[in-house]
Design an enzyme around this catalytic site. Structure first.
Site, PDB file in Angstrom:
ATOM      1  N   LYS A  34       0.821  -1.201   0.000  1.00 32.06           N
ATOM      2  CA  LYS A  34       0.000   0.000   0.000  1.00 32.06           C
ATOM      3  C   LYS A  34       0.861   1.260   0.000  1.00 32.06           C
ATOM      4  CE  LYS A  34      -1.736   0.633   4.029  1.00 32.06           C
ATOM      5  NZ  LYS A  34      -1.364   1.834   4.768  1.00 32.06           N
ATOM      6  N   THR A  35       1.799   1.302   0.910  1.00 27.35           N
ATOM      7  CA  THR A  35       2.655   2.482   0.999  1.00 27.35           C
ATOM      8  C   THR A  35       3.490   2.631  -0.259  1.00 27.35           C
ATOM      9  OG1 THR A  35       2.819   1.963   3.333  1.00 27.35           O
ATOM     10  CG2 THR A  35       4.254   3.681   2.499  1.00 27.35           C
ATOM     11  N   ASP A 223      -4.312   8.058   2.819  1.00 25.63           N
ATOM     12  CA  ASP A 223      -3.858   6.754   3.302  1.00 25.63           C
ATOM     13  C   ASP A 223      -4.840   6.258   4.371  1.00 25.63           C
ATOM     14  OD1 ASP A 223      -2.267   4.591   3.677  1.00 25.63           O
ATOM     15  OD2 ASP A 223      -0.739   5.620   4.854  1.00 25.63           O
ATOM     16  N   GLU A 224      -4.901   4.971   4.591  1.00 21.61           N
ATOM     17  CA  GLU A 224      -5.738   4.401   5.662  1.00 21.61           C
ATOM     18  C   GLU A 224      -7.171   4.928   5.586  1.00 21.61           C
ATOM     19  OE1 GLU A 224      -4.339   2.128   7.342  1.00 21.61           O
ATOM     20  OE2 GLU A 224      -2.276   2.644   7.871  1.00 21.61           O
ATOM     21  N   GLN A 254      -9.052  -3.870   7.857  1.00 24.55           N
ATOM     22  CA  GLN A 254      -8.189  -3.317   8.900  1.00 24.55           C
ATOM     23  C   GLN A 254      -8.772  -2.065   9.537  1.00 24.55           C
ATOM     24  OE1 GLN A 254      -3.854  -3.440   8.092  1.00 24.55           O
ATOM     25  NE2 GLN A 254      -4.431  -4.208   6.080  1.00 24.55           N
ATOM     26  N   ARG A 614       0.779  -8.369  11.051  1.00 24.21           N
ATOM     27  CA  ARG A 614       2.039  -7.643  11.272  1.00 24.21           C
ATOM     28  C   ARG A 614       3.229  -8.577  11.163  1.00 24.21           C
ATOM     29  NH1 ARG A 614       0.601  -3.855   9.374  1.00 24.21           N
ATOM     30  NH2 ARG A 614      -1.249  -5.103   9.002  1.00 24.21           N
TER      31      ARG A 614
END
Length: 807
Positions: A34-35, A223-224, A254, A614
């Site tokens: 994603k980043t 983002d997010e 998430q 994670r």
DNA sequence: CACGTCACTGTTTTT
DNA sequence: CAGTGACGTG
């Protein structure tokens, strides 16, 4: 160069980066890059689409995410300055900046204070008291939460009674809300939610201002997105509805911030908000082993509301997830620490390759203790952050008051700290007067006669002294830089004197914190001065940096690897080779409060999903049968979520037998021994038996604090280092302020009326022998500050004190 | 008015 | 076990 950029992406990622012609929703599964997509897309916009850095607005969830993204873009472009002038930051920091510039449009001054959550709660609490409401019914924290929720949904006080947030059983919340808004306005203060609400209102009510920002921001990235709330969604729409050049990235699986108003519908309904929105999916996970990805998938499949997707991994199959039941929270910590040591040896890993994730901050304690014993370096993220400490908050409150004297919460905090004889009764009168006249507390203090403030002459004089003290500092803000003025404030307010008045460990650590704070401040000033060439750095500049900083924003330690301890919420966006998820027990995870509703339960499940994903290679979960809580030992059942994970990907360990401690008596949950996982794992009733946490307290030599693993010592400088763009110089050590170095101006000049004088030694009935260090006030109010040999420094009101003069 | 003592109580996550 | 609030004492 550009083809170079794109060649580093997979097909899905590249498609997402290249599409720039309209609104775009990127559903990015955990670990799917994603980043990477965001950073490459920004680089692509700059290089290929000819956008200027300041034309790109990128909104992130944490300062850390913004900082890292900037760094990565700088590397991609090989261009520092370009990256630096990107408009990239959290919603809150970007909007706070805009609001300072445009403050006058919405009736604020640009020096407005940002109230943190403690300030908001405290204000709500005092309003509840003033309205004479029962604080059992109207609990300040939950009323504050409700107000916050209303703001997140852009429900203003007028509309509140008609909204779904209105509770007929608590009708007065409406009144508290209205009062609260008025009081913030009078204090020239905004809380976190106001930064959103007021930005929305600014754009809504001032089309010219909105246009200005629409003109500026040619492309908006978020983002997010799954964690944005309604207010944020609307502001994004305000900025992008003409151009529709917006790219939002997120993962509905998430979404874990609904308590903060985050609305999963934002992501589910994105395509309703924009005409021609395109959906992109990233489903290949590059982070974790197949086992971890599949275990996480099997868990999240139990949720009903979600966008269907198929996250997969082509990495090694890896080992299964492990569940290691422990007998107690203490043993849980031992198991985790042993595993860390074992894995570090086996895989030649660094301490920083390990993370311990928990549901609540309070759970960190047992691990902390065990890691101290085992000499494992660790760092705790979150929890009590540096500037939530009393001594730091006090000092910041003084700064806030000088920058914005109308700041009610700051004023209330410091008006009688250190004690200057202005007590609760007086403060209440000031508040009442201020509310009656609709002005700030400070206005009342500056013109007490005008507002008929009903206080005695003595009190009036004390208030006048305080006013002069603060105004003196205010007068120096234009000419004195933040560090020098800050230092002066700490001295002249008497805070330094108070903090250095005792030698007990608590005060000692306060002194250290204050010194660290000051030296952090100094480095901030120096690095700022470098950037802005000679211009003096004002106190308000410093405050603006500090207000939105979080402990979590400080970066991991590069010089010394450490094990990370944090809540799962704080771990969002991070990854570690080995992750321990601890405390997998009913009433902890899921928390007691979320077991009521399906929605809440699904969010908890997503939280576990976040935790599992994670992990890169090892994901080890623990649960404890007995846990020390609320001061007593309590029994816990294993979390229901354990059963949600497909057993194919999960290995359940035998509870460990503690031979020397329990050799004789078998544990009730091991009665049947055997190959199965233990009895209580099969959700049958455990036999009620009394156990002590640690039946045989091991003889552990008393341990001093390990300075090398003090988790806090570095935090603040690090934060400021980050805030000032990573460039900052080591500072020379500040000499601790000595109590004698600064007589507080004015107040001590009065001649005492009794025979007691500085330097005398007295014997007090309770406190024993002590030396008089200061005598002040007259008659009734005469008081002495005495340093007692064994009882620390005390203030004695001579009218009452029972003592005799020794010499 | 300030400080100490004592009883009570409540528990999530954070920009 | 904290952290807070009510109360009494000097």
């Amino acid at each position: 160069m550009t083809s170079d950029l794109l060649s580093q992406l997979n097909d899905g990622q590249r498609a997402a980066v290249e599409y720039c012609d309209g609104a775009q929703l990127v559903i990015a599964g955990a670990g799917s890059g994603k980043t990477r997509v965001l950073t490459y897309k920004i680089a692509y916009l700059l290089q290929e689409k000819g956008l200027k850095p300041w034309q790109i607005l990128a909104l992130t969830f944490t300062n850390k995410a913004a900082r890292e993204m900037k760094e990565r873009i700088a590397v991609l472009l090989n261009q520092q300055d370009e990256a630096r002038s990107l408009q990239m930051g959290t919603f809150h920091s970007i909007f706070a900046h805009i609001l300072r510039v445009e403050a006058q449009h919405i009736g604020f001054q640009s020096n407005f204070t940002i109230y943190d959550q403690a300030d908001s709660r405290s204000l709500v609490k005092s309003i509840i008291k003033e309205l004479d409401l029962d604080d059992k019914q109207y609990k300040p924290a939950s009323v504050a939460d409700r107000i916050s929720m209303a703001k997140n949904h852009l429900v203003l006080p007028d509309a509140f009674p008609q909204s779904s947030l209105f509770d007929k059983k608590l009708p007065k919340v409406h009144e508290v809300y209205s009062q609260y808004v008025m009081r913030c306005r009078q204090a020239n203060a905004m809380d976190f939610d106001d930064l959103l609400v007021n930005t929305f209102l600014l754009f809504e009510q001032h089309e010219d201002v909105r246009r200005k920002y629409v003109e500026r921001f040619h492309y908006v990235l978020v983002d997010e997105y799954q964690d944005t709330n309604y207010a944020q969604q609307r502001i994004i729409l305000q900025l992008t509805r003409e151009r529709q050049r917006v790219c939002v990235v997120g993962d509905d699986a998430q979404s874990i911030y609904s308590f903060r108003g985050a609305n999963i519908d934002n992501i589910l309904n994105f395509r309703d908000a924009y005409d021609d929105a395109r959906l992109f999916k990233l489903e290949q996970n590059y982070r974790s082993t197949q086992n971890i990805v599949q275990a996480a998938n099997s868990l999240i499949r139990k949720n009903e509301r979600q966008i269907p997707k198929d996250v997969f991994s082509r990495n090694d199959e890896g080992e299964r997830l492990q569940l290691k039941p422990a007998y107690s929270d203490k043993e849980e910590a031992i198991i985790v620490c042993n595993d860390i040591k074992r894995l570090r040896r086996q895989e030649q890993a660094q301490w920083s390759d390990f993370a311990i994730l928990y549901r609540t901050n309070a759970q960190s304690r047992s691990f902390e203790e065990q890691m101290r014993k085992d000499n494992i370096p660790y760092r705790i993220y979150g929890g009590m952050s540096f500037y939530q400490r009393k001594e730091i908050k006090d000092v910041i409150a003084y700064f806030r008051l000088v920058a914005n004297p109308n700041d009610e919460e700051a004023l209330k905090r410091v008006i009688n700290y250190p004690a200057r004889g202005i007590g609760d009764a007086t403060v209440n009168k000031i508040v009442q007067t201020a509310t009656t006249y609709g002005v700030s507390l400070w206005t009342v203090i500056t013109q007490p006669v005008l507002f008929h403030l009903d206080v005695t002459r003595g009190t009036a004089a004390k208030l006048e002294n305080f006013r002069q003290l603060v105004e003196g500092w205010m007068g120096r803000t234009g000419t004195t830089d933040a560090y020098v003025l800050g230092h002066a404030i700490i001295q002249e307010s008497g805070v330094a004197l108070d903090i250095h008045s005792s030698r007990d460990p608590e005060y000692l650590s306060r002194q250290e914190n204050l010194e660290e704070f000051l030296s952090g401040m100094q480095s901030f000033v120096e690095s700022r001065r470098e950037e802005d060439e000679g211009d003096h750095v004002a106190l308000s500049d410093f405050l603006q940096e500090v207000a939105l900083l979080t402990d979590l924003d400080s970066d991991g330690d590069e010089d010394q690897p450490k094990v990370s301890l944090m809540t799962i919420h704080a771990a969002k966006g991070l990854e570690f080779p080995t992750v321990f998820i601890v405390g997998l027990e009913e009433n902890i995870f899921p928390s007691l409060l979320s077991t009521g509703s399906m929605r809440a339960l699904e969010e908890e499940r997503r939280l576990l999903y976040v935790a599992i994903t994670r992990a890169e290679r090892h994901c080890i979960m623990t649960c404890a049968k007995n846990r020390f809580r609320y001061g007593r030992m309590e029994e816990d059942e294993p979390s229901r979520f354990i059963r949600d994970i497909n057993p194919e990907f999960l290995q359940v360990d035998q509870p460990r037998q503690q031979a020397d401690d329990f050799g004789q008596s078998r544990l009730p949950w091991q009665q049947r021994g055997g190959s199965r996982s233990s009895e209580w794992m099969q959700n049958s009733r455990p036999v009620a038996t009394q156990f002590r946490a640690d039946p045989k307290p091991r003889a552990i030599p008393p341990r001093r604090e390990e300075p090398s693993v003090n988790p806090f010592s570095e935090s603040f400088e690090r934060q400021l280092k980050m805030a000032s763009g990573g460039r900052f110089k080591p500072v020379r050590q500040m000499a601790p302020a000595s109590p004698s170095s600064s007589p507080s101006s004015g107040s001590s000049s009065s001649s005492p009326s009794s025979s007691l004088r500085e330097g005398m030694v007295i014997e007090h009935q309770r406190f024993g022998i002590g030396t008089v260090v200061k005598v002040e006030g007259h008659g009734e109010n005469e008081k002495a500050t005495v340093e007692f040999r064994n009882a620390g420094t005390k203030q004695l009101l001579l009218k009452f004190a029972k003592f005799s003069i020794v010499r």
